[in-house]
Design a protein around this motif. Structure first.
Motif, PDB file in Angstrom:
ATOM      1  N   GLY A 189       0.807  -1.213   0.000  1.00  0.00           N
ATOM      2  CA  GLY A 189       0.000   0.000   0.000  1.00  0.00           C
ATOM      3  C   GLY A 189       0.839   1.262   0.000  1.00  0.00           C
ATOM      4  N   VAL A 190       1.882   1.305   0.820  1.00  0.00           N
ATOM      5  CA  VAL A 190       2.745   2.499   0.891  1.00  0.00           C
ATOM      6  C   VAL A 190       3.489   2.703  -0.431  1.00  0.00           C
ATOM      7  CG1 VAL A 190       4.751   3.507   2.043  1.00  0.00           C
ATOM      8  CG2 VAL A 190       2.987   2.368   3.397  1.00  0.00           C
ATOM      9  N   THR A 191       3.906   1.610  -1.066  1.00  0.00           N
ATOM     10  CA  THR A 191       4.575   1.718  -2.366  1.00  0.00           C
ATOM     11  C   THR A 191       3.650   2.350  -3.404  1.00  0.00           C
ATOM     12  OG1 THR A 191       5.928  -0.240  -1.894  1.00  0.00           O
ATOM     13  CG2 THR A 191       5.746   0.438  -4.191  1.00  0.00           C
ATOM     14  N   ILE A 192       2.382   1.955  -3.369  1.00  0.00           N
ATOM     15  CA  ILE A 192       1.404   2.554  -4.294  1.00  0.00           C
ATOM     16  C   ILE A 192       1.246   4.043  -4.008  1.00  0.00           C
ATOM     17  CG2 ILE A 192      -1.010   2.532  -5.036  1.00  0.00           C
ATOM     18  CD1 ILE A 192      -1.029  -0.485  -4.465  1.00  0.00           C
ATOM     19  N   TRP A 193       1.259   4.417  -2.724  1.00  0.00           N
ATOM     20  CA  TRP A 193       1.157   5.835  -2.365  1.00  0.00           C
ATOM     21  C   TRP A 193       2.332   6.630  -2.909  1.00  0.00           C
ATOM     22  CZ3 TRP A 193      -2.680   8.777  -1.012  1.00  0.00           C
ATOM     23  CH2 TRP A 193      -3.780   8.228  -0.353  1.00  0.00           C
ATOM     24  N   ILE A 194       3.519   6.040  -2.918  1.00  0.00           N
ATOM     25  CA  ILE A 194       4.686   6.723  -3.492  1.00  0.00           C
ATOM     26  C   ILE A 194       4.432   7.010  -4.970  1.00  0.00           C
ATOM     27  CG2 ILE A 194       7.128   6.439  -4.092  1.00  0.00           C
ATOM     28  CD1 ILE A 194       7.420   4.763  -1.523  1.00  0.00           C
TER      29      ILE A 194
ATOM     30  N   ALA B 275       4.152  10.692  -6.957  1.00  0.00           N
ATOM     31  CA  ALA B 275       4.943  10.977  -8.153  1.00  0.00           C
ATOM     32  C   ALA B 275       4.030  11.374  -9.312  1.00  0.00           C
ATOM     33  CB  ALA B 275       5.795   9.763  -8.523  1.00  0.00           C
ATOM     34  N   GLY B 276       2.911  10.648  -9.445  1.00  0.00           N
ATOM     35  CA  GLY B 276       1.973  10.966 -10.517  1.00  0.00           C
ATOM     36  C   GLY B 276       1.318  12.324 -10.323  1.00  0.00           C
ATOM     37  N   ALA B 277       0.963  12.655  -9.064  1.00  0.00           N
ATOM     38  CA  ALA B 277       0.299  13.930  -8.781  1.00  0.00           C
ATOM     39  C   ALA B 277       1.204  15.114  -9.103  1.00  0.00           C
ATOM     40  CB  ALA B 277      -0.128  13.977  -7.316  1.00  0.00           C
TER      41      ALA B 277
ATOM     42  N   LEU C 194      -5.592   8.997 -10.855  1.00  0.00           N
ATOM     43  CA  LEU C 194      -4.973   9.033  -9.533  1.00  0.00           C
ATOM     44  C   LEU C 194      -6.018   8.867  -8.439  1.00  0.00           C
ATOM     45  CD1 LEU C 194      -2.344  11.913  -9.842  1.00  0.00           C
ATOM     46  CD2 LEU C 194      -1.887   9.491  -9.553  1.00  0.00           C
ATOM     47  N   ALA C 195      -7.189   9.484  -8.631  1.00  0.00           N
ATOM     48  CA  ALA C 195      -8.252   9.402  -7.631  1.00  0.00           C
ATOM     49  C   ALA C 195      -8.704   7.959  -7.432  1.00  0.00           C
ATOM     50  CB  ALA C 195      -9.438  10.273  -8.049  1.00  0.00           C
ATOM     51  N   CYS C 196      -8.836   7.223  -8.529  1.00  0.00           N
ATOM     52  CA  CYS C 196      -9.227   5.805  -8.427  1.00  0.00           C
ATOM     53  C   CYS C 196      -8.175   5.002  -7.678  1.00  0.00           C
ATOM     54  CB  CYS C 196      -9.434   5.212  -9.818  1.00  0.00           C
ATOM     55  SG  CYS C 196     -10.894   5.834 -10.680  1.00  0.00           S
ATOM     56  N   THR C 197      -6.907   5.307  -7.940  1.00  0.00           N
ATOM     57  CA  THR C 197      -5.823   4.611  -7.253  1.00  0.00           C
ATOM     58  C   THR C 197      -5.833   4.944  -5.771  1.00  0.00           C
ATOM     59  OG1 THR C 197      -4.528   4.881  -9.286  1.00  0.00           O
ATOM     60  CG2 THR C 197      -3.362   4.101  -7.344  1.00  0.00           C
ATOM     61  N   VAL C 198      -6.079   6.207  -5.436  1.00  0.00           N
ATOM     62  CA  VAL C 198      -6.191   6.622  -4.040  1.00  0.00           C
ATOM     63  C   VAL C 198      -7.295   5.834  -3.345  1.00  0.00           C
ATOM     64  CG1 VAL C 198      -6.905   8.519  -2.528  1.00  0.00           C
ATOM     65  CG2 VAL C 198      -5.224   8.931  -4.309  1.00  0.00           C
TER      66      VAL C 198
ATOM     67  N   ALA D 126       7.198  16.671  -0.958  1.00  0.00           N
ATOM     68  CA  ALA D 126       7.500  16.442   0.455  1.00  0.00           C
ATOM     69  C   ALA D 126       6.779  15.198   0.960  1.00  0.00           C
ATOM     70  CB  ALA D 126       7.105  17.670   1.277  1.00  0.00           C
ATOM     71  N   LEU D 127       5.530  15.002   0.526  1.00  0.00           N
ATOM     72  CA  LEU D 127       4.777  13.807   0.933  1.00  0.00           C
ATOM     73  C   LEU D 127       5.400  12.542   0.344  1.00  0.00           C
ATOM     74  CD1 LEU D 127       1.062  15.021   0.580  1.00  0.00           C
ATOM     75  CD2 LEU D 127       2.511  14.989   2.613  1.00  0.00           C
ATOM     76  N   LEU D 128       5.916  12.641  -0.866  1.00  0.00           N
ATOM     77  CA  LEU D 128       6.571  11.485  -1.483  1.00  0.00           C
ATOM     78  C   LEU D 128       7.755  11.024  -0.633  1.00  0.00           C
ATOM     79  CD1 LEU D 128       7.331  11.005  -5.251  1.00  0.00           C
ATOM     80  CD2 LEU D 128       9.096  10.516  -3.563  1.00  0.00           C
ATOM     81  N   VAL D 129       8.555  11.970  -0.174  1.00  0.00           N
ATOM     82  CA  VAL D 129       9.702  11.642   0.687  1.00  0.00           C
ATOM     83  C   VAL D 129       9.226  10.979   1.979  1.00  0.00           C
ATOM     84  CG1 VAL D 129      11.618  12.607   2.017  1.00  0.00           C
ATOM     85  CG2 VAL D 129      11.128  13.489  -0.273  1.00  0.00           C
ATOM     86  N   ILE D 130       8.122  11.465   2.524  1.00  0.00           N
ATOM     87  CA  ILE D 130       7.570  10.895   3.757  1.00  0.00           C
ATOM     88  C   ILE D 130       7.170   9.437   3.551  1.00  0.00           C
ATOM     89  CG2 ILE D 130       5.551  10.988   5.287  1.00  0.00           C
ATOM     90  CD1 ILE D 130       5.740  14.067   5.090  1.00  0.00           C
ATOM     91  N   PHE D 131       6.508   9.146   2.443  1.00  0.00           N
ATOM     92  CA  PHE D 131       6.102   7.759   2.164  1.00  0.00           C
ATOM     93  C   PHE D 131       7.316   6.846   1.980  1.00  0.00           C
ATOM     94  CE2 PHE D 131       1.835   9.457   0.799  1.00  0.00           C
ATOM     95  CZ  PHE D 131       1.097   8.698   1.694  1.00  0.00           C
ATOM     96  N   VAL D 132       8.348   7.336   1.333  1.00  0.00           N
ATOM     97  CA  VAL D 132       9.570   6.535   1.155  1.00  0.00           C
ATOM     98  C   VAL D 132      10.160   6.173   2.509  1.00  0.00           C
ATOM     99  CG1 VAL D 132      11.946   6.560   0.305  1.00  0.00           C
ATOM    100  CG2 VAL D 132      10.105   7.431  -1.146  1.00  0.00           C
ATOM    101  N   LEU D 133      10.199   7.138   3.412  1.00  0.00           N
ATOM    102  CA  LEU D 133      10.722   6.881   4.753  1.00  0.00           C
ATOM    103  C   LEU D 133       9.845   5.869   5.489  1.00  0.00           C
ATOM    104  CD1 LEU D 133      12.744   7.481   6.970  1.00  0.00           C
ATOM    105  CD2 LEU D 133      11.377   9.476   7.627  1.00  0.00           C
TER     106      LEU D 133
END
Length: 424
Positions: free
Chosen positions: A304-309, A313-315, A327-331, A395-402
């Motif tokens: 799930g977190v990988t998908i959020w990353i 990136a897509g957003a 993106l909304a469907c993926t969310v 910034a959110l992308l970096v947070i998900f990676v962490l």
């Protein structure tokens, strides 16, 4: 059924109609995206983020005091009712939200968030009381899916008023949105009576002393924190949960504002998009419950977190409406699934001999609230400093990676919490 009752707040107030109405009203009142907040110029989208931060910070400070009393007296349900009614009544008061009351409405929105998030603390703590451990994933997912389904029904009604006000005899275009806020409060209170009737009262620990209760909640949090040292995997999970929740919940609160401010999407398209997210989310919750049964909770969370990353990136590169809808469907697929699985995973990791689950879930929810505070503040601050929401997305992308890195430290096995906590 409490998911059914309260999820309309998350959908109508937080994710769809209120953000769109708030953004449009601010533009009309101030002639641009920048508002005058008690003498301080601030963009409406930034103020929205900061309001969410402030509301959850208040909840994080107040909840430990309430759970202390709930644990000592067994009045868990009473506190759940208090926060439920606090949130619902403030939703109803948003009916009076106009360009003349925009600043007051910001506070009403914040109080509705305090009520919603406060009631969830006590609601979540019921899971270990009403289900056995092998049922946690399924029941947690069922709750989220019920919430999605119920909130969609109310949103469809509200959306029909917004798109066809003449059918209801409404001539003022602002009225349908304001009625929507009122219906959220009514729906919330009405359907909450079902869980209030059937949920068991908590069993207190017999310590009904009057003195010193004010700090009991913080003592309980300190006690839970000390116990985490004896449960290394629970501590590692909470660390990862704190980080990825910063990103997940922030996206939930700002997605509509992003679509309205950055992509300039029309209001009806945004609301329909949020509706689509809810419908996909029903499937997503059960998919992640099934996935956890196949590969284990932690690996499922990592998926799930990988998908959020990928979503972040897509957003960042999204410029067209069609891309936003994808993106909304993926969310929708990962939003509810990750939340329900996180709640179930934490329930599994709580020690068997814990009588006061409210304290453990208070720690869990304070962790979640502080993650929202930090996440939404970072998002708003980055936008305010750089002038672009896209930088906030990075910034959110970096947070998900962490968060993904922290999850990787935890072994994923289809075992119960006593095996994980003992490292066997």
């Amino acid at each position: 059924m409490y998911d059914w009752a309260n999820s309309v707040h998350a959908l109508v107030i937080v994710s769809s109609i209120f953000p769109v109405y708030f953004n449009a009203t601010a533009l009309k009142a101030y002639g641009g995206p920048e508002m005058d907040f008690f003498g301080t110029p601030i963009k409406s989208s930034v103020l929205f983020s900061y309001t969410v931060s402030a509301a959850f910070l208040i909840t994080a400070l107040v909840i430990p005091l309430c759970t202390a009393v709930a644990d000592n007296t067994g009045r868990k349900k009473a506190f759940m009712k208090f926060f439920c009614y606090l949130g619902a009544v403030n939703c109803m008061l948003l009916y009076f939200f106009t360009r003349d009351t925009i600043l007051l409405s910001v506070f009403l929105f914040g109080l509705s968030l305090v009520g919603w998030s406060g009631s969830i603390v006590f609601y979540d703590s019921y899971l270990p009381q009403i289900a056995t451990e092998d049922q946690f994933d399924r029941i947690s997912a069922k709750g989220f899916s019920m919430g999605y389904f119920g909130s969609v029904l109310l949103l469809l009604f509200n959306l029909s008023m917004i798109l066809a006000p003449s059918f209801y005899g409404i001539t003022d275009k602002a009225i349908p949105a304001r009625i929507s806020f009122f219906t959220v409060g009514v729906w919330w209170i009405l359907f909450a009576q079902i869980p209030f009737k059937y949920l068991p009262d908590a069993i207190g620990n017999g310590n009904k002393r009057a003195e010193g209760w004010l700090f009991d909640g913080f003592r309980e949090l300190k006690k839970v924190y000390a116990e985490l040292r004896q449960q290394p995997y629970l501590a590692k999970f909470l660390s990862a949960f704190f980080i990825y929740t910063m990103g997940l919940r922030t996206v939930m609160y700002v997605a509509t504002i992003f679509g309205a401010s950055e992509l300039k999407l029309p209001s009806d398209s945004l609301i329909i998009t949020v509706l689509l997210i809810q419908l996909v989310g029903i499937v997503g919750s059960f998919c992640f419950a099934w996935l956890s049964g196949q590969i284990g909770n932690i690996y499922a969370l990592m998926v799930g977190v990988t998908i959020w990353i990928g979503i972040c990136a897509g957003a960042y590169y999204t410029t067209e409406a069609k891309e936003f809808y994808v993106l909304a469907c993926t969310v929708g697929m990962v939003m509810g699934g990750l939340q329900s699985l996180s709640r179930a995973t934490y329930s599994k990791l709580i020690p068997d001999d814990t009588p006061d689950t409210a304290s453990y879930f208070s720690f869990y929810d304070v962790t979640e609230k502080m993650a929202i505070v930090v996440g939404t503040f970072i998002y708003g601050m980055v936008e305010q400093v750089t002038g672009s929401m896209r930088n906030s997305i990075l910034a959110l992308l970096v947070i998900f990676v962490l968060g993904l890195i922290l999850l990787y430290r935890i072994p994923s096995r289809k075992v119960y919490h006593y095996d994980l906590n003992q490292g066997n």
